[in-house]
Design a protein around this motif. Structure first.
Motif, PDB file in Angstrom:
ATOM      1  N   TRP A  69       0.827  -1.206   0.000  1.00  0.00           N
ATOM      2  CA  TRP A  69       0.000   0.000   0.000  1.00  0.00           C
ATOM      3  C   TRP A  69       0.866   1.263   0.000  1.00  0.00           C
ATOM      4  O   TRP A  69       0.584   2.249  -0.650  1.00  0.00           O
ATOM      5  CB  TRP A  69      -0.899  -0.015   1.241  1.00  0.00           C
ATOM      6  CG  TRP A  69      -2.175   0.749   1.095  1.00  0.00           C
ATOM      7  CD1 TRP A  69      -2.606   1.438   0.000  1.00  0.00           C
ATOM      8  CD2 TRP A  69      -3.196   0.889   2.075  1.00  0.00           C
ATOM      9  NE1 TRP A  69      -3.836   1.988   0.239  1.00  0.00           N
ATOM     10  CE2 TRP A  69      -4.215   1.667   1.519  1.00  0.00           C
ATOM     11  CE3 TRP A  69      -3.344   0.427   3.378  1.00  0.00           C
ATOM     12  CZ2 TRP A  69      -5.374   2.006   2.217  1.00  0.00           C
ATOM     13  CZ3 TRP A  69      -4.496   0.764   4.066  1.00  0.00           C
ATOM     14  CH2 TRP A  69      -5.506   1.538   3.494  1.00  0.00           C
ATOM     15  N   GLU A 195     -21.986  -1.013   4.522  1.00  0.00           N
ATOM     16  CA  GLU A 195     -22.295   0.122   5.392  1.00  0.00           C
ATOM     17  C   GLU A 195     -21.191   1.184   5.306  1.00  0.00           C
ATOM     18  O   GLU A 195     -21.453   2.379   5.293  1.00  0.00           O
ATOM     19  CB  GLU A 195     -22.455  -0.376   6.835  1.00  0.00           C
ATOM     20  CG  GLU A 195     -22.341   0.674   7.933  1.00  0.00           C
ATOM     21  CD  GLU A 195     -23.458   1.703   7.917  1.00  0.00           C
ATOM     22  OE1 GLU A 195     -24.466   1.484   7.219  1.00  0.00           O
ATOM     23  OE2 GLU A 195     -23.309   2.736   8.591  1.00  0.00           O
ATOM     24  N   ALA A 196     -19.949   0.728   5.244  1.00  0.00           N
ATOM     25  CA  ALA A 196     -18.822   1.660   5.294  1.00  0.00           C
ATOM     26  C   ALA A 196     -18.538   2.348   3.963  1.00  0.00           C
ATOM     27  O   ALA A 196     -17.967   3.427   3.941  1.00  0.00           O
ATOM     28  CB  ALA A 196     -17.564   0.927   5.768  1.00  0.00           C
ATOM     29  N   GLY A 198     -20.947   2.246   1.108  1.00  0.00           N
ATOM     30  CA  GLY A 198     -22.107   2.580   0.290  1.00  0.00           C
ATOM     31  C   GLY A 198     -22.164   1.761  -0.996  1.00  0.00           C
ATOM     32  O   GLY A 198     -22.972   2.030  -1.878  1.00  0.00           O
TER      33      GLY A 198
ATOM     34  N   GLY B  83     -25.605   6.399   6.383  1.00  0.00           N
ATOM     35  CA  GLY B  83     -25.029   5.490   5.393  1.00  0.00           C
ATOM     36  C   GLY B  83     -23.754   6.044   4.787  1.00  0.00           C
ATOM     37  O   GLY B  83     -23.505   7.223   4.768  1.00  0.00           O
ATOM     38  N   GLY B  84     -22.944   5.120   4.258  1.00  0.00           N
ATOM     39  CA  GLY B  84     -21.643   5.515   3.768  1.00  0.00           C
ATOM     40  C   GLY B  84     -21.688   6.304   2.477  1.00  0.00           C
ATOM     41  O   GLY B  84     -20.720   6.948   2.115  1.00  0.00           O
ATOM     42  N   ASN B  85     -22.802   6.278   1.793  1.00  0.00           N
ATOM     43  CA  ASN B  85     -22.808   6.897   0.482  1.00  0.00           C
ATOM     44  C   ASN B  85     -23.136   8.382   0.518  1.00  0.00           C
ATOM     45  O   ASN B  85     -22.799   9.133  -0.368  1.00  0.00           O
ATOM     46  CB  ASN B  85     -23.824   6.177  -0.408  1.00  0.00           C
ATOM     47  CG  ASN B  85     -23.246   5.896  -1.765  1.00  0.00           C
ATOM     48  OD1 ASN B  85     -22.075   6.142  -1.989  1.00  0.00           O
ATOM     49  ND2 ASN B  85     -24.055   5.375  -2.661  1.00  0.00           N
ATOM     50  N   PHE B 125      -5.992   6.551  -1.515  1.00  0.00           N
ATOM     51  CA  PHE B 125      -7.301   6.225  -2.093  1.00  0.00           C
ATOM     52  C   PHE B 125      -7.610   6.951  -3.409  1.00  0.00           C
ATOM     53  O   PHE B 125      -8.687   6.793  -3.961  1.00  0.00           O
ATOM     54  CB  PHE B 125      -8.418   6.572  -1.088  1.00  0.00           C
ATOM     55  CG  PHE B 125      -8.195   5.983   0.272  1.00  0.00           C
ATOM     56  CD1 PHE B 125      -8.353   4.619   0.489  1.00  0.00           C
ATOM     57  CD2 PHE B 125      -7.805   6.772   1.345  1.00  0.00           C
ATOM     58  CE1 PHE B 125      -8.136   4.069   1.738  1.00  0.00           C
ATOM     59  CE2 PHE B 125      -7.584   6.229   2.595  1.00  0.00           C
ATOM     60  CZ  PHE B 125      -7.753   4.867   2.791  1.00  0.00           C
ATOM     61  N   ASN B 134     -15.030   7.666   2.364  1.00  0.00           N
ATOM     62  CA  ASN B 134     -16.095   6.926   3.042  1.00  0.00           C
ATOM     63  C   ASN B 134     -15.559   6.370   4.375  1.00  0.00           C
ATOM     64  O   ASN B 134     -14.381   6.547   4.701  1.00  0.00           O
ATOM     65  CB  ASN B 134     -16.694   5.835   2.139  1.00  0.00           C
ATOM     66  CG  ASN B 134     -15.669   4.780   1.749  1.00  0.00           C
ATOM     67  OD1 ASN B 134     -14.819   4.409   2.547  1.00  0.00           O
ATOM     68  ND2 ASN B 134     -15.761   4.294   0.509  1.00  0.00           N
ATOM     69  N   LYS B 135     -16.408   5.664   5.084  1.00  0.00           N
ATOM     70  CA  LYS B 135     -16.015   5.205   6.431  1.00  0.00           C
ATOM     71  C   LYS B 135     -14.842   4.221   6.385  1.00  0.00           C
ATOM     72  O   LYS B 135     -13.988   4.232   7.263  1.00  0.00           O
ATOM     73  CB  LYS B 135     -17.210   4.547   7.128  1.00  0.00           C
ATOM     74  CG  LYS B 135     -18.315   5.524   7.460  1.00  0.00           C
ATOM     75  CD  LYS B 135     -19.513   4.790   8.038  1.00  0.00           C
ATOM     76  CE  LYS B 135     -20.695   5.708   8.211  1.00  0.00           C
ATOM     77  NZ  LYS B 135     -21.912   4.993   8.600  1.00  0.00           N
ATOM     78  N   LEU B 136     -14.844   3.370   5.377  1.00  0.00           N
ATOM     79  CA  LEU B 136     -13.755   2.394   5.252  1.00  0.00           C
ATOM     80  C   LEU B 136     -12.426   3.119   5.007  1.00  0.00           C
ATOM     81  O   LEU B 136     -11.409   2.820   5.640  1.00  0.00           O
ATOM     82  CB  LEU B 136     -14.052   1.442   4.080  1.00  0.00           C
ATOM     83  CG  LEU B 136     -13.126   0.251   3.940  1.00  0.00           C
ATOM     84  CD1 LEU B 136     -13.619  -0.901   4.811  1.00  0.00           C
ATOM     85  CD2 LEU B 136     -13.072  -0.218   2.485  1.00  0.00           C
ATOM     86  N   SER B 139     -11.228   5.112   8.054  1.00  0.00           N
ATOM     87  CA  SER B 139     -10.635   4.232   9.060  1.00  0.00           C
ATOM     88  C   SER B 139      -9.176   3.939   8.707  1.00  0.00           C
ATOM     89  O   SER B 139      -8.291   3.957   9.573  1.00  0.00           O
ATOM     90  CB  SER B 139     -11.457   2.935   9.147  1.00  0.00           C
ATOM     91  OG  SER B 139     -11.010   2.135  10.186  1.00  0.00           O
ATOM     92  N   GLY B 140      -8.921   3.679   7.431  1.00  0.00           N
ATOM     93  CA  GLY B 140      -7.552   3.421   6.983  1.00  0.00           C
ATOM     94  C   GLY B 140      -6.668   4.647   7.139  1.00  0.00           C
ATOM     95  O   GLY B 140      -5.507   4.555   7.551  1.00  0.00           O
ATOM     96  N   ASP B 143      -5.743   5.149  10.852  1.00  0.00           N
ATOM     97  CA  ASP B 143      -4.679   4.207  11.252  1.00  0.00           C
ATOM     98  C   ASP B 143      -3.319   4.707  10.776  1.00  0.00           C
ATOM     99  O   ASP B 143      -2.332   4.675  11.502  1.00  0.00           O
ATOM    100  CB  ASP B 143      -4.940   2.814  10.661  1.00  0.00           C
ATOM    101  CG  ASP B 143      -5.991   2.047  11.449  1.00  0.00           C
ATOM    102  OD1 ASP B 143      -6.435   2.554  12.493  1.00  0.00           O
ATOM    103  OD2 ASP B 143      -6.379   0.946  11.011  1.00  0.00           O
TER     104      ASP B 143
END
Lengths: 274, 168
Positions: A69, A195-196, A198, B83-85, B125, B134-136, B139-140, B143
């Motif tokens: 990454w 959820e995270a 969309g 929601g994530g969108n 990203f 987005n949430k994912l 989160s990355g 970290d």
């Protein structure tokens, strides 16, 4: 008069207030008494060598994904250093170190590294492929359905939204059975991913590293979860909530007891009555 | 001396869509003779059971197949309020309020320039704006910000820690 014993200060409602992970849910449905020991009583057990090896391999694969990454070097040599350092650090952080027999630690360390090397040599993931997420923590609030928060840590998300979970195992998994065995986990990760982000995941992969004399990598692929899988998962969550509310802690004796760290506590269990 | 007799009858029935309904009736009565307990209990049981059975046939709202499940699936497509969108009630940020606050806190604590964090988000990203993560992704990013600034990403999971090892 029979009264329920209350050996722990924690109660069912304390557990219900906590987020639910796929492993918590799976454990509840495989043995409720083990769930009780682990999550209600919080009985701490020493780490087994097999678990430690699995964690070390997992950590090395996580380091590999992170290096890709970050576009950092990720040759075997680069990873060996990370693996070796983590092995030592993890042992140092243990409250109760593993009591290795003689040269067992060196043997296990060697076996673990062999698994990592085998993975790097045979993985379907190209070295230059950049992940979308590595060891990422995600949550889904299901309170509007009267359910606890769902949480999880996804090992790896590949480009395009393919969810990957790494596993180490002693026996070669059968594809369809592996997917069935991990159905709750896969459904949980899919719902968390949706959820995270969309978006729907585009697939799921289980990467099993098999600890045979000559290691094997078995990759099992699955389509995105369907409505039936989501329904099964939801029904399992409902059953979890109802079971915890009832404090329905009963053992499920079976072949899995051979590897259960709570088997001694289970044998002494009085049935929850006093 | 009057004796108090309390009786309760409860029935719970399963319904489609993973639901159930329950109804219970309780009565409290007094008897004067202890020898009447058995007879009176029997009479009350029959009466209460009849009452509950009569009422519980009215099921009221019964969820259809897929009820709830569709909600879960819909969450992932932006159907959920957080929601994530879409936005999650924190302005134009797509991640959660908690994640937004943590990113801003980390920037503040470590005096990170907005442009640097923006570049990191782009590198990780391909995102043009941190607020668009987005949430994912958030989160990355969190970290990485923690790790790059000398911290250790939080141990996650719901399993109480063993003597060591990661928990889930």
């Amino acid at each position: 008069m029979i009264a329920l014993a209350s050996p722990s200060k924690r109660e069912a409602r304390d557990v219900l207030d906590e987020p639910v992970s796929a492993s918590r849910l799976t454990l509840f449905h495989s043995c409720r008494l083990k769930f009780f020991f682990r999550y209600v009583q919080r009985l701490v057990k020493p780490v087994s060598p097999a678990l430690f090896v699995g964690q070390a391999v997992h950590h090395a694969l996580q380091a590999w994904s992170n290096r890709r990454w970050k576009s950092q070097p990720c040759s075997d040599n680069d990873l060996w250093e990370a693996f070796d350092a983590q092995w030592t650090t993890a042992q140092g952080e243990m409250d109760e170190p593993i009591a290795w027999d003689d040269e067992e630690e060196q043997t296990q360390r060697g076996k673990a590294w062999t698994l990592v090397e085998h993975y790097l040599a045979t993985t379907p993931i190209p070295t230059d492929e950049k992940p979308l997420a590595v060891e990422v923590g995600v949550e889904a609030d299901l309170s509007d359905m009267g359910l606890p928060t769902l949480c999880g840590v996804i090992d790896l998300v590949r480009p395009g939204g393919v969810i990957v979970d790494f596993k180490t195992t002693a026996t070669t998994p059968d594809g369809a059975m592996a997917l069935h065995r991990h159905d709750l986990q896969l459904a949980a990760y899919s719902l968390l991913y949706r959820e995270a982000t969309g978006e729907n995941e585009t697939g799921i992969e289980l990467h099993h590293l098999v600890k045979t004399k000559v290691p094997k990598l078995v990759v099992t692929r699955a389509d995105p979860i369907n409505q039936d899988q989501a329904a099964r998962f939801l029904r399992s969550m409902v059953s979890y909530v109802e079971g915890v509310k009832r404090e329905d802690w009963v053992p499920s004796p079976g072949i899995q007891c051979q590897a259960c760290e709570y088997v001694g506590d289970c044998m002494k269990w009085s049935g929850g009555v006093e | 001396m009057a004796l108090k007799l309390i009786a309760n009858y409860s029935k719970r029935l399963g319904l489609p869509g993973y639901s159930s309904h329950q109804f219970s009736v309780s009565v409290e009565t007094e008897i004067t003779n202890v020898n009447d307990v058995a007879g009176e209990a029997s009479r009350l049981y029959l009466t209460l059971q009849k009452s509950v059975d009569s009422e519980i046939q009215q099921t009221g709202f019964v969820p259809s197949e897929g009820y709830g499940t569709a909600d879960v699936l819909e969450k992932g497509r932006g159907g959920h309020p957080s929601g994530g969108n879409g936005t999650s009630g924190n302005g134009i940020w797509k991640c959660s309020d908690k994640q937004k606050d943590l990113i801003l806190k980390l920037m503040d604590e470590h005096s990170l320039a907005k442009a640097d964090v923006q570049n990191l988000a782009r590198e990780m990203f391909g995102a043009s704006e941190v607020s668009g993560l987005n949430k994912l992704q958030a989160s990355g990013l969190i970290d990485r910000l923690i790790e790059d600034n000398g911290g250790k990403p939080p141990r996650r999971g719901t399993t109480p820690r063993y003597s060591n090892g990661r928990s889930r």
